[in-house]
Design a protein around this motif. Sequence first.
Motif, short mmCIF file in Angstrom:
data_model
loop_
_atom_site.label_atom_id
_atom_site.label_comp_id
_atom_site.label_asym_id
_atom_site.label_seq_id
_atom_site.Cartn_x
_atom_site.Cartn_y
_atom_site.Cartn_z
N ALA A 39 -4.18 -11.82 37.10
CA ALA A 39 -3.82 -12.18 35.71
C ALA A 39 -4.60 -13.39 35.22
O ALA A 39 -5.17 -13.34 34.12
N PRO A 40 -4.68 -14.48 36.00
CA PRO A 40 -5.49 -15.61 35.53
C PRO A 40 -6.97 -15.25 35.37
O PRO A 40 -7.63 -15.72 34.45
N ALA A 96 1.53 -4.67 39.61
CA ALA A 96 0.36 -5.39 39.10
C ALA A 96 0.71 -6.01 37.75
O ALA A 96 1.57 -5.50 37.03
N PRO A 97 0.05 -7.11 37.40
CA PRO A 97 0.31 -7.67 36.08
C PRO A 97 -0.34 -6.80 35.00
O PRO A 97 -1.44 -6.29 35.18
N SER A 98 0.33 -6.64 33.89
CA SER A 98 -0.22 -5.87 32.78
C SER A 98 -1.26 -6.71 32.05
O SER A 98 -1.12 -7.93 31.95
N CYS A 99 -2.28 -6.07 31.53
CA CYS A 99 -3.28 -6.77 30.72
C CYS A 99 -3.16 -6.40 29.25
O CYS A 99 -4.05 -6.69 28.45
N TYR A 108 -2.55 2.58 27.29
CA TYR A 108 -2.63 3.97 27.72
C TYR A 108 -3.29 4.10 29.10
O TYR A 108 -2.92 4.95 29.89
N MET A 109 -4.24 3.22 29.39
CA MET A 109 -4.88 3.26 30.71
C MET A 109 -3.88 2.88 31.80
O MET A 109 -3.86 3.48 32.88
N GLU A 110 -3.05 1.88 31.53
CA GLU A 110 -2.02 1.49 32.50
C GLU A 110 -0.98 2.58 32.64
O GLU A 110 -0.50 2.84 33.76
N ARG A 120 3.12 0.33 39.10
CA ARG A 120 3.86 -0.26 37.99
C ARG A 120 3.16 -1.53 37.52
O ARG A 120 2.62 -2.26 38.34
N PHE A 121 3.23 -1.78 36.22
CA PHE A 121 2.60 -2.95 35.62
C PHE A 121 3.67 -3.84 35.01
O PHE A 121 4.34 -3.43 34.06
N GLU A 122 3.81 -5.05 35.55
CA GLU A 122 4.80 -6.01 35.04
C GLU A 122 4.35 -6.50 33.68
O GLU A 122 3.19 -6.87 33.49
N GLY A 123 5.28 -6.49 32.72
CA GLY A 123 4.98 -6.96 31.39
C GLY A 123 4.52 -5.86 30.44
O GLY A 123 4.30 -6.11 29.27
N HIS A 124 4.39 -4.65 30.94
CA HIS A 124 4.02 -3.52 30.08
C HIS A 124 5.29 -3.01 29.42
O HIS A 124 6.17 -2.48 30.10
#
Length: 173
Positions: A39-40, A96-99, A108-110, A120-124
């Motif tokens: 994420a950073p 994984a962190p969401s971008c 849509y890619m996530e 799974r993406f956290e924050g999505h």
Amino acid sequence: MPGTVTSERVDGALAGIEHRWLAHRDGLPALELDLAGLAPALRALKERAGFESATFVTAVDRLPRVPRFELVHQLFSLAHNERVRLHTPLAEKENAPSCTELWPGAAYMERECYDMFGIRFEGHVGLKRLLMPEEFEHHPLRKDFPHQGIEPDRLYREWDKKRRAEWHPEAAR
């Protein structure tokens, strides 16, 4: 003539974030970093190195390797005409962190990555299946998914039966 990623610019943007350069596989510069630095690193590459577009977010199932997955982000800088790829090892149960906060188009890619691999993406905020029905309990791009499929027609038959029961000829006009 396309530009090339300068390691100085990317390394400068990633100062203080653990990363290592990988050998060029297909002509694109690539970095590997751990999950804690993802994420950073994504934020730094957008804000300090000018990578304003996420070209793709996907994964590779490396079964039987541990960690099982390799999450791959490819970024593009229009200003510099450069691309860079980030590889992040990811265990099966890790999120994984969401971008999507940085690149909303990556949503849509996530979702596809979640649908096909189960990552799974956290924050999505809208993480749900994209291609497979919500009731489908499997992830087709995992290496342990059977090549012949799993009850390929069952979900379709259930959906079709429900659709036909709810269909009204006057609504089709």
